[in-house]
Design a protein around this motif. Structure first.
Motif, mmCIF file in Angstrom:
data_model
loop_
_atom_site.group_PDB
_atom_site.id
_atom_site.type_symbol
_atom_site.label_atom_id
_atom_site.label_comp_id
_atom_site.label_asym_id
_atom_site.label_seq_id
_atom_site.Cartn_x
_atom_site.Cartn_y
_atom_site.Cartn_z
ATOM 1 N N LYS A 1 0.844 -1.200 0.000
ATOM 2 C CA LYS A 1 0.000 0.000 0.000
ATOM 3 C C LYS A 1 0.883 1.255 0.000
ATOM 4 O O LYS A 1 0.624 2.221 -0.715
ATOM 5 C CB LYS A 1 -0.894 0.003 1.238
ATOM 6 C CG LYS A 1 -2.130 -0.869 1.077
ATOM 7 C CD LYS A 1 -3.013 -0.767 2.290
ATOM 8 C CE LYS A 1 -4.163 -1.756 2.172
ATOM 9 N NZ LYS A 1 -4.925 -1.846 3.411
ATOM 10 N N ILE A 2 1.954 1.203 0.845
ATOM 11 C CA ILE A 2 2.856 2.357 0.940
ATOM 12 C C ILE A 2 3.556 2.595 -0.393
ATOM 13 O O ILE A 2 3.663 3.734 -0.860
ATOM 14 C CB ILE A 2 3.886 2.129 2.077
ATOM 15 C CG1 ILE A 2 3.126 2.108 3.412
ATOM 16 C CG2 ILE A 2 4.952 3.201 2.099
ATOM 17 C CD1 ILE A 2 3.899 1.517 4.529
ATOM 18 N N SER A 3 4.038 1.489 -1.027
ATOM 19 C CA SER A 3 4.737 1.643 -2.309
ATOM 20 C C SER A 3 3.799 2.185 -3.391
ATOM 21 O O SER A 3 4.205 2.979 -4.236
ATOM 22 C CB SER A 3 5.363 0.318 -2.745
ATOM 23 O OG SER A 3 4.372 -0.664 -2.776
ATOM 24 N N THR A 4 2.544 1.774 -3.325
ATOM 25 C CA THR A 4 1.565 2.289 -4.296
ATOM 26 C C THR A 4 1.385 3.797 -4.118
ATOM 27 O O THR A 4 1.358 4.557 -5.095
ATOM 28 C CB THR A 4 0.198 1.586 -4.098
ATOM 29 O OG1 THR A 4 0.401 0.196 -4.044
ATOM 30 C CG2 THR A 4 -0.778 1.935 -5.203
ATOM 31 N N VAL A 5 1.304 4.212 -2.849
ATOM 32 C CA VAL A 5 1.126 5.639 -2.566
ATOM 33 C C VAL A 5 2.341 6.429 -3.058
ATOM 34 O O VAL A 5 2.205 7.490 -3.698
ATOM 35 C CB VAL A 5 0.895 5.859 -1.042
ATOM 36 C CG1 VAL A 5 0.933 7.339 -0.685
ATOM 37 C CG2 VAL A 5 -0.448 5.274 -0.625
ATOM 38 N N ALA A 6 3.571 5.896 -2.774
ATOM 39 C CA ALA A 6 4.801 6.590 -3.177
ATOM 40 C C ALA A 6 4.881 6.710 -4.700
ATOM 41 O O ALA A 6 5.228 7.780 -5.229
ATOM 42 C CB ALA A 6 6.005 5.824 -2.635
ATOM 43 N N ALA A 7 4.559 5.612 -5.398
ATOM 44 C CA ALA A 7 4.611 5.620 -6.867
ATOM 45 C C ALA A 7 3.622 6.617 -7.443
ATOM 46 O O ALA A 7 3.954 7.366 -8.379
ATOM 47 C CB ALA A 7 4.312 4.221 -7.396
ATOM 48 N N SER A 8 2.448 6.647 -6.882
ATOM 49 C CA SER A 8 1.445 7.586 -7.404
ATOM 50 C C SER A 8 1.858 9.031 -7.134
ATOM 51 O O SER A 8 1.631 9.910 -7.972
ATOM 52 C CB SER A 8 0.063 7.290 -6.818
ATOM 53 O OG SER A 8 0.132 7.197 -5.442
ATOM 54 N N LEU A 9 2.502 9.280 -5.967
ATOM 55 C CA LEU A 9 2.992 10.638 -5.659
ATOM 56 C C LEU A 9 4.044 11.066 -6.667
ATOM 57 O O LEU A 9 4.021 12.199 -7.178
ATOM 58 C CB LEU A 9 3.568 10.663 -4.242
ATOM 59 C CG LEU A 9 2.602 11.050 -3.123
ATOM 60 C CD1 LEU A 9 3.273 10.905 -1.771
ATOM 61 C CD2 LEU A 9 2.101 12.477 -3.309
ATOM 62 N N ALA A 10 4.999 10.140 -6.944
ATOM 63 C CA ALA A 10 6.067 10.435 -7.909
ATOM 64 C C ALA A 10 5.484 10.744 -9.281
ATOM 65 O O ALA A 10 5.921 11.684 -9.964
ATOM 66 C CB ALA A 10 7.018 9.247 -7.982
ATOM 67 N N LEU A 11 4.490 9.985 -9.673
ATOM 68 C CA LEU A 11 3.832 10.185 -10.975
ATOM 69 C C LEU A 11 3.163 11.554 -11.035
ATOM 70 O O LEU A 11 3.284 12.281 -12.030
ATOM 71 C CB LEU A 11 2.794 9.078 -11.189
ATOM 72 C CG LEU A 11 2.108 9.085 -12.551
ATOM 73 C CD1 LEU A 11 3.086 8.635 -13.633
ATOM 74 C CD2 LEU A 11 0.907 8.158 -12.553
ATOM 75 N N ILE A 12 2.526 11.913 -9.934
ATOM 76 C CA ILE A 12 1.842 13.210 -9.880
ATOM 77 C C ILE A 12 2.858 14.350 -10.006
ATOM 78 O O ILE A 12 2.658 15.316 -10.750
ATOM 79 C CB ILE A 12 1.013 13.336 -8.572
ATOM 80 C CG1 ILE A 12 -0.220 12.412 -8.651
ATOM 81 C CG2 ILE A 12 0.547 14.767 -8.330
ATOM 82 C CD1 ILE A 12 -0.874 12.146 -7.324
ATOM 83 N N ILE A 13 3.993 14.216 -9.288
ATOM 84 C CA ILE A 13 5.028 15.271 -9.325
ATOM 85 C C ILE A 13 5.588 15.406 -10.744
ATOM 86 O O ILE A 13 5.733 16.519 -11.272
ATOM 87 C CB ILE A 13 6.143 14.956 -8.291
ATOM 88 C CG1 ILE A 13 5.572 15.156 -6.868
ATOM 89 C CG2 ILE A 13 7.365 15.836 -8.510
ATOM 90 C CD1 ILE A 13 6.404 14.552 -5.779
ATOM 91 N N THR A 14 5.902 14.275 -11.403
ATOM 92 C CA THR A 14 6.450 14.289 -12.766
ATOM 93 C C THR A 14 5.473 14.945 -13.737
ATOM 94 O O THR A 14 5.858 15.803 -14.542
ATOM 95 C CB THR A 14 6.727 12.845 -13.243
ATOM 96 O OG1 THR A 14 7.335 12.132 -12.180
ATOM 97 C CG2 THR A 14 7.615 12.815 -14.466
ATOM 98 N N LEU A 15 4.230 14.538 -13.639
ATOM 99 C CA LEU A 15 3.215 15.102 -14.540
ATOM 100 C C LEU A 15 3.048 16.602 -14.298
ATOM 101 O O LEU A 15 2.903 17.374 -15.241
ATOM 102 C CB LEU A 15 1.879 14.380 -14.337
ATOM 103 C CG LEU A 15 1.797 12.968 -14.907
ATOM 104 C CD1 LEU A 15 0.481 12.310 -14.503
ATOM 105 C CD2 LEU A 15 1.896 12.978 -16.429
ATOM 106 N N GLY A 16 3.140 17.004 -13.041
ATOM 107 C CA GLY A 16 3.032 18.411 -12.677
ATOM 108 C C GLY A 16 4.167 19.222 -13.279
ATOM 109 O O GLY A 16 3.950 20.300 -13.852
#
Lengths: 216, 137
Positions: free
Chosen positions: B55-70
């Motif tokens: 669950k934690i790794s999923t959250v971290a990956a999604s955060l990284a994706l959001i930052i990159t897209l931003g």
């Protein structure tokens, strides 16, 4: 002379109609007990909400347990099924008693929960009873199977006739005839209008009367 | 056997095939009590959930994706002046790296042959005459 005679006949007629009405009207002793049980209701609610669940449960069962069980048993017939439903009813009651607003009597509220559980049981049974054309036939079979030697034939026939009634008629007949609840209270429990309940009770009574006089 | 519900009313109402003796009732009451109180107590205690790494790794990956897209979004949204500045700076850098522009022009002219020089001269003269006509008008 004629006037005297006619007034005598009228009086006798009135007397007869009052007697017949009393014969059909449920005894009010239990209903009066219900009215007086509000003090106990407060104690039950306070015990359950205040954390003394053990005492609250005992009070609840001692006051209403037997009547609730009888109501459930008349609807679902089977001993084990009735125990399961009473148990489920009690779990729901204890869980949500903190939300009980004392606008209605505790007994009405308990009846509502118990009736809802019984109707849920009917639904489940209808889904699982593929071999029977009618769920009520299964209930009648259970009644005879569980009381093969114990109960009187008259009682069995009477209860079998009740079980063959449609759902609404069965509910109103049981609550009115055995538990002597007012139509207003039954209306609150079943969410059916008083006039519809009265009609259903009348039809139920006539059907049972007919079935028993025909010798089933 | 016929039964008259009105005559037998009292009997039918006060007797039931479902009657239970006190001992059986008490036993059932105790069973229900035990079950109900246990269930209610269990429900009141919040359940402890196992620590899930996925669950934690999923959250971290999604955060990284959001930052990159931003970041991509903001770069894409940059005003054109900035792009122009970047381009001109690059040109200056190229010119600077290749030495003095005057020298570069001299070298280029020096490398041209006669025909090319004549052609260049004619083009320049035409341009000058056109410019003069424009100013006279």
């Amino acid at each position: 002379m004629r006037e005297r005679l006619s007034s005598k006949v009228k009086r006798q007629k009135n007397k007869f109609s009052i007697l017949t009405l009393q014969a059909f009207r449920p005894h009010n002793n239990r209903a009066q007990k219900n009215m007086a049980a509000t003090g106990i209701d407060d104690q039950i609610v306070q015990s359950c909400v205040g954390g003394n669940m053990d005492r609250g449960f005992d009070l609840l069962m001692d006051t209403y347990g037997k009547r609730l069980y009888a109501h459930i048993r008349r609807l679902v017939v089977g001993e084990h099924d009735a125990e399961d439903i009473l148990q489920e009813t009690m779990i729901n009651v204890i869980r949500s008693i903190k939300d009980f607003k004392q606008e209605s009597k505790l007994y009405t509220w308990l009846y509502t929960i118990a009736t809802r559980e019984c109707l849920k049981f009917y639904k489940q049974k209808k889904l699982s009873l593929k071999g029977f054309d009618d769920g009520s036939q299964w209930l009648v079979n259970t009644l005879y199977a569980e009381n093969s030697m114990k109960a009187e034939t008259i009682l069995l026939k009477f209860h079998a006739a009740i079980l063959t009634l449609p759902e609404k008629q069965k509910l109103v007949f049981n609550m009115r005839y055995f538990d002597e609840l007012s139509y207003e209270a039954i209306s609150k429990i079943t969410q059916v209008s008083v006039s519809s309940l009265k009609t259903n009770y009348h039809y139920a009574f006539e059907k049972i009367k007919k079935q028993l006089s025909n010798g089933c | 056997m016929d039964v008259n519900i009105e005559e037998e009313g009292h009997h039918l109402k006060n007797n039931s095939p479902y009657d239970m003796d006190d001992a059986a009732w008490n036993a059932m009451q105790q069973r229900i009590k035990l079950h109900v109180l246990t269930t209610v107590q269990k429900a009141s205690i919040p359940a402890t959930k196992p620590f899930n790494y996925w669950k934690i790794s999923t959250v971290a990956a999604s955060l990284a994706l959001i930052i990159t897209l931003g970041a991509l979004f903001f770069l894409h949204k940059q005003p054109p002046e900035t792009t122009h500045e970047v381009a001109s700076n690059r040109e200056i850098h190229i010119i600077k790296s290749s030495g003095n522009p005057e020298k570069q022009l001299d070298n280029t002219i020096h490398n041209l042959n006669e025909a090319e020089l004549n052609l260049q001269h004619q083009i320049s003269e035409n341009e000058i005459s056109e410019q003069n006509e424009y100013f006279e008008d």
